[in-house]
Scaffold this motif. Structure first.
Motif, PDB file in Angstrom:
ATOM      1  N   GLY A 201      19.823  24.943  14.136  1.00  0.00           N
ATOM      2  CA  GLY A 201      18.810  23.964  14.851  1.00  0.00           C
ATOM      3  C   GLY A 201      19.294  23.146  15.439  1.00  0.00           C
ATOM      4  N   ALA A 202      19.578  22.404  14.907  1.00  0.00           N
ATOM      5  CA  ALA A 202      20.213  20.945  15.883  1.00  0.00           C
ATOM      6  C   ALA A 202      21.320  21.286  16.277  1.00  0.00           C
ATOM      7  CB  ALA A 202      20.729  20.166  14.672  1.00  0.00           C
ATOM      8  N   HIS A 203      22.202  22.685  16.256  1.00  0.00           N
ATOM      9  CA  HIS A 203      23.158  23.150  17.728  1.00  0.00           C
ATOM     10  C   HIS A 203      22.848  23.619  18.620  1.00  0.00           C
ATOM     11  CE1 HIS A 203      26.844  23.606  19.040  1.00  0.00           C
ATOM     12  NE2 HIS A 203      26.237  25.199  19.333  1.00  0.00           N
ATOM     13  N   ALA A 204      21.310  24.036  18.309  1.00  0.00           N
ATOM     14  CA  ALA A 204      21.150  24.790  19.275  1.00  0.00           C
ATOM     15  C   ALA A 204      19.514  24.120  20.309  1.00  0.00           C
ATOM     16  CB  ALA A 204      19.894  26.816  18.425  1.00  0.00           C
ATOM     17  N   THR A 205      19.464  23.127  19.199  1.00  0.00           N
ATOM     18  CA  THR A 205      18.209  22.199  20.132  1.00  0.00           C
ATOM     19  C   THR A 205      19.136  21.186  21.256  1.00  0.00           C
ATOM     20  OG1 THR A 205      17.059  22.714  18.627  1.00  0.00           O
ATOM     21  CG2 THR A 205      16.653  20.719  19.812  1.00  0.00           C
ATOM     22  N   GLY A 206      20.605  21.097  21.166  1.00  0.00           N
ATOM     23  CA  GLY A 206      20.879  19.743  20.980  1.00  0.00           C
ATOM     24  C   GLY A 206      21.397  20.997  22.508  1.00  0.00           C
ATOM     25  N   SER A 207      22.246  22.264  22.403  1.00  0.00           N
ATOM     26  CA  SER A 207      23.113  23.269  23.707  1.00  0.00           C
ATOM     27  C   SER A 207      22.273  22.911  24.125  1.00  0.00           C
ATOM     28  CB  SER A 207      24.085  23.959  23.292  1.00  0.00           C
ATOM     29  OG  SER A 207      23.040  24.773  22.740  1.00  0.00           O
ATOM     30  N   GLY A 208      20.366  23.622  24.257  1.00  0.00           N
ATOM     31  CA  GLY A 208      19.913  23.250  24.895  1.00  0.00           C
ATOM     32  C   GLY A 208      19.142  22.663  25.917  1.00  0.00           C
ATOM     33  N   LEU A 209      19.169  21.231  25.163  1.00  0.00           N
ATOM     34  CA  LEU A 209      18.529  19.935  25.973  1.00  0.00           C
ATOM     35  C   LEU A 209      20.363  19.625  26.811  1.00  0.00           C
ATOM     36  CD1 LEU A 209      17.251  17.769  23.391  1.00  0.00           C
ATOM     37  CD2 LEU A 209      16.285  18.935  24.931  1.00  0.00           C
ATOM     38  N   ILE A 210      21.233  19.861  26.241  1.00  0.00           N
ATOM     39  CA  ILE A 210      22.215  19.487  26.831  1.00  0.00           C
ATOM     40  C   ILE A 210      22.539  20.829  28.526  1.00  0.00           C
ATOM     41  CG2 ILE A 210      25.184  19.764  27.602  1.00  0.00           C
ATOM     42  CD1 ILE A 210      25.297  18.741  24.487  1.00  0.00           C
ATOM     43  N   GLY A 211      22.367  22.226  28.295  1.00  0.00           N
ATOM     44  CA  GLY A 211      22.331  22.878  29.310  1.00  0.00           C
ATOM     45  C   GLY A 211      20.563  22.307  30.364  1.00  0.00           C
ATOM     46  N   LEU A 212      20.016  21.432  29.875  1.00  0.00           N
ATOM     47  CA  LEU A 212      18.515  21.443  30.884  1.00  0.00           C
ATOM     48  C   LEU A 212      19.240  20.030  31.664  1.00  0.00           C
ATOM     49  CD1 LEU A 212      15.556  22.065  31.339  1.00  0.00           C
ATOM     50  CD2 LEU A 212      14.870  20.602  29.565  1.00  0.00           C
ATOM     51  N   LEU A 213      20.103  19.588  31.267  1.00  0.00           N
ATOM     52  CA  LEU A 213      20.326  18.091  32.090  1.00  0.00           C
ATOM     53  C   LEU A 213      21.436  18.870  32.947  1.00  0.00           C
ATOM     54  CD1 LEU A 213      20.341  15.390  31.658  1.00  0.00           C
ATOM     55  CD2 LEU A 213      22.220  15.353  29.804  1.00  0.00           C
ATOM     56  N   PHE A 214      22.320  18.984  32.482  1.00  0.00           N
ATOM     57  CA  PHE A 214      23.372  19.852  33.108  1.00  0.00           C
ATOM     58  C   PHE A 214      22.445  20.531  34.800  1.00  0.00           C
ATOM     59  CE2 PHE A 214      25.746  23.100  35.075  1.00  0.00           C
ATOM     60  CZ  PHE A 214      26.848  22.531  35.491  1.00  0.00           C
ATOM     61  N   TRP A 215      21.558  21.742  34.351  1.00  0.00           N
ATOM     62  CA  TRP A 215      20.588  21.982  34.864  1.00  0.00           C
ATOM     63  C   TRP A 215      20.173  21.631  36.058  1.00  0.00           C
ATOM     64  CZ3 TRP A 215      15.790  22.008  36.384  1.00  0.00           C
ATOM     65  CH2 TRP A 215      15.709  22.934  37.344  1.00  0.00           C
ATOM     66  N   TRP A 216      19.414  20.338  35.652  1.00  0.00           N
ATOM     67  CA  TRP A 216      18.901  19.150  36.315  1.00  0.00           C
ATOM     68  C   TRP A 216      19.466  18.394  37.173  1.00  0.00           C
ATOM     69  CZ3 TRP A 216      18.084  14.201  35.971  1.00  0.00           C
ATOM     70  CH2 TRP A 216      17.137  12.759  36.828  1.00  0.00           C
ATOM     71  N   ILE A 217      20.502  18.531  37.213  1.00  0.00           N
ATOM     72  CA  ILE A 217      21.698  17.113  37.718  1.00  0.00           C
ATOM     73  C   ILE A 217      22.336  18.051  38.455  1.00  0.00           C
ATOM     74  CG2 ILE A 217      23.637  16.367  37.170  1.00  0.00           C
ATOM     75  CD1 ILE A 217      23.807  15.063  34.966  1.00  0.00           C
ATOM     76  N   THR A 218      22.349  19.080  38.896  1.00  0.00           N
ATOM     77  CA  THR A 218      22.795  20.355  39.643  1.00  0.00           C
ATOM     78  C   THR A 218      22.079  20.796  40.581  1.00  0.00           C
ATOM     79  OG1 THR A 218      22.698  22.162  38.064  1.00  0.00           O
ATOM     80  CG2 THR A 218      25.037  20.722  38.441  1.00  0.00           C
ATOM     81  N   HIS A 219      20.412  20.803  40.394  1.00  0.00           N
ATOM     82  CA  HIS A 219      20.009  21.198  41.404  1.00  0.00           C
ATOM     83  C   HIS A 219      18.981  19.992  41.913  1.00  0.00           C
ATOM     84  CE1 HIS A 219      20.996  25.185  39.126  1.00  0.00           C
ATOM     85  NE2 HIS A 219      20.373  25.594  40.241  1.00  0.00           N
TER      86      HIS A 219
END
Length: 56
Positions: free
Chosen positions: A38-56
């Protein structure tokens, strides 16, 4: 004269059986695995969201 009125030895009431050490270890291992997943999924989800937010 012999004493024939001998009482039975005092015993404590039976306590509930404890779980086997292997079962406790297995349950703890499963709980830790779920928590880590759960922690891994949450962390990777937040990182993916942050990456999407930075690139868009």
């Amino acid at each position: 004269m012999t004493n024939t009125n001998i009482s039975a030895p005092h015993t404590s009431p039976s306590s509930p059986r404890r779980r086997s050490a292997n079962i406790r270890y297995l349950r703890r291992s499963i709980a830790i695995a779920f928590a880590r997943g759960g922690a891994h999924a949450t962390g990777s989800g937040l990182i993916g969201l942050l990456f999407w937010w930075i690139t868009h």
